[in-house]
Each structure stands twice: as C-alpha cells, then as structure tokens.
Design a protein around this motif. Structure first.
Motif, PDB file in Angstrom:
ATOM      1  N   ALA A  69      -8.437   2.977  -4.628  1.00 37.98           N
ATOM      2  CA  ALA A  69      -6.986   2.800  -4.670  1.00 37.98           C
ATOM      3  C   ALA A  69      -6.327   3.597  -3.554  1.00 37.98           C
ATOM      4  CB  ALA A  69      -6.451   3.253  -6.019  1.00 37.98           C
ATOM      5  N   PRO A  70      -5.359   2.997  -2.851  1.00 29.13           N
ATOM      6  CA  PRO A  70      -4.716   3.707  -1.727  1.00 29.13           C
ATOM      7  C   PRO A  70      -4.160   5.075  -2.109  1.00 29.13           C
ATOM      8  CG  PRO A  70      -4.068   1.406  -1.737  1.00 29.13           C
ATOM      9  CD  PRO A  70      -4.849   1.634  -3.004  1.00 29.13           C
ATOM     10  N   GLY A  79       0.814  -1.208   0.000  1.00 21.53           N
ATOM     11  CA  GLY A  79       0.000   0.000   0.000  1.00 21.53           C
ATOM     12  C   GLY A  79       0.845   1.254   0.000  1.00 21.53           C
ATOM     13  N   VAL A 130     -10.127   2.258   1.578  1.00 23.95           N
ATOM     14  CA  VAL A 130      -9.387   1.284   0.774  1.00 23.95           C
ATOM     15  C   VAL A 130     -10.007  -0.110   0.863  1.00 23.95           C
ATOM     16  CG1 VAL A 130      -7.159   0.122   0.502  1.00 23.95           C
ATOM     17  CG2 VAL A 130      -7.239   2.585   0.937  1.00 23.95           C
ATOM     18  N   LYS A 170     -13.027  -0.052  -1.739  1.00 24.04           N
ATOM     19  CA  LYS A 170     -12.144  -0.504  -2.818  1.00 24.04           C
ATOM     20  C   LYS A 170     -11.558   0.657  -3.622  1.00 24.04           C
ATOM     21  CE  LYS A 170     -13.237  -4.659  -1.591  1.00 24.04           C
ATOM     22  NZ  LYS A 170     -12.277  -5.446  -0.773  1.00 24.04           N
TER      23      LYS A 170
END
Length: 211
Positions: free
Chosen positions: A139-140, A75, A133, A137
């Motif tokens: 994206a980091p 991440g 995240v 869902k």
C-alpha cells in the motif's frame, strides 16, 4: 410546470454553489487570510513582501506539484519531505568536497552537476517507492511511510543532525553559484519562484494536453 422547472433550476444552482464552496474551501481560506493580514498590517500586501513569501513557498509548491500527479492517480507519498532533505544533504556534501581517500584527492563538483545528482537522488527514492507499490503491491501509505523513516534516518546519519553551512564555494575550485540559485533574482523575481512557475506551466500543459 413552469414553477416546477424554476424550482429544479434553483435547486441545481444552490447545489452548484455549495459544491463550489466545498471544493474551493482552501482557496477561500487563503483569500480570507490575505484580507485579514492586509487589514492588520499595511506592509503585508506589498510587492516586496509577496515576493519574499512566494520564494519561501516555492520549494513546497514544487513538492506539491509532484504530489499532484500522485494524488490524481489515487496514490499518496509521505516521503517527499525526507526525500527533499536527503537530496539537499547530498548537494551540500558535494559542494563541500567529495574526498577520494584511495586516490588522495578531493573532488569539487560544479553546481550544475551537483543539482543533477541531487535530483537523481530524489528520483531514486521515488523509484524505490514505485517498485514497492507497483511490483511488491505494498500500500502506498505503508511503503512511503517506511521510505520516509529510512531516508530521513540516512540524512540524519550523514549530517549528525547538524546543519550544513558554507555552501558559497570557491572560484578556484569551480563550485560557486549555489547561493545564486537560492538568493538571486531575475527581473526582480527570485530564481526559485521562476523555477516554480516554469514547472507549473509545463505540468499544466502535460495534464491538459495528454492522457
């Protein structure tokens, strides 16, 4: 046969050295910087100067230790600097007094309470990132970039872009001791450096002894 085996071992050794140089390039750059500045100034590589530099680095090292866990799991978190800022802002506001206009009083939390609440604020920002995240869902990179601007904006809104000063507290209010955390020393070592060392040792044990 012997010549071929020797050549293979030699190639493996060269590859290992190249890999070591590649993976340790940041450490080698640090060593080079230390050597160069030590040659330029006789006061650079002294115990007092090392302690000063380490105390300045301790805050970012603590952030880096937390980021290590995130990066090891694939991440990224872009909001750590802003999270640090909002936690510090809350700490400053609490030490200077929390007015409760409804009751006509102002509360002055003690330093341990202030530190715990400030850490809790940072944990809430991390929890928000985790929810974005893991649950939504996102994206980091995108999630933490949004958190970065939101948290930084909130910190600037609270302070008006100004520095919070006068955090020494008053004994009669029971909110003294914050400067001790930042500037005092134990056995000649700054408090921040000792905290960094303890956290690093605990993290090392966690990474080395658990999954």
């Amino acid at each position: 046969m012997t010549t071929t085996t020797t050549a293979i071992r030699k190639n493996r050794k060269q590859f290992s050295i190249a890999k070591l140089l590649l993976e340790g390039r940041a450490f080698l750059a640090l060593v080079l910087i230390i050597v160069v500045f030590s040659l330029l100034s006789p006061n650079y590589l002294t115990w007092g100067n090392l302690l000063i530099m380490t105390s300045h680095v301790a805050i970012y090292a603590l952030l880096g230790l937390g980021m290590l866990l995130v990066i090891l799991n694939g991440g990224i978190d872009l909001s750590v600097g802003s999270t640090l800022a909002i936690s510090a802002v809350f700490a400053g506001f609490m030490l200077r007094g929390v007015p409760l206009d409804l009751f006509g009083v102002t509360i002055y939390p003690s330093v341990p309470v202030t530190v715990l609440i400030a850490c809790g604020i940072g944990a809430l920002a991390g929890l928000l990132n985790g929810i974005l995240v893991a649950k939504f869902k996102i994206a980091p990179f995108v999630a933490t970039l949004g958190t970065l601007y939101a948290v930084r904006g909130f910190a600037l809104l609270m302070t008006g872009g100004l520095t919070i000063n006068n955090l020494s507290g008053r004994e009669e209010l029971g909110n003294t001791g914050f400067e001790w955390i930042g500037f005092n020393r134990i056995f000649g070592i700054p408090i921040g450096v000792l905290v960094m060392i303890v956290v690093a040792l605990v993290l090392g044990l966690v990474l080395g002894r658990s999954k």
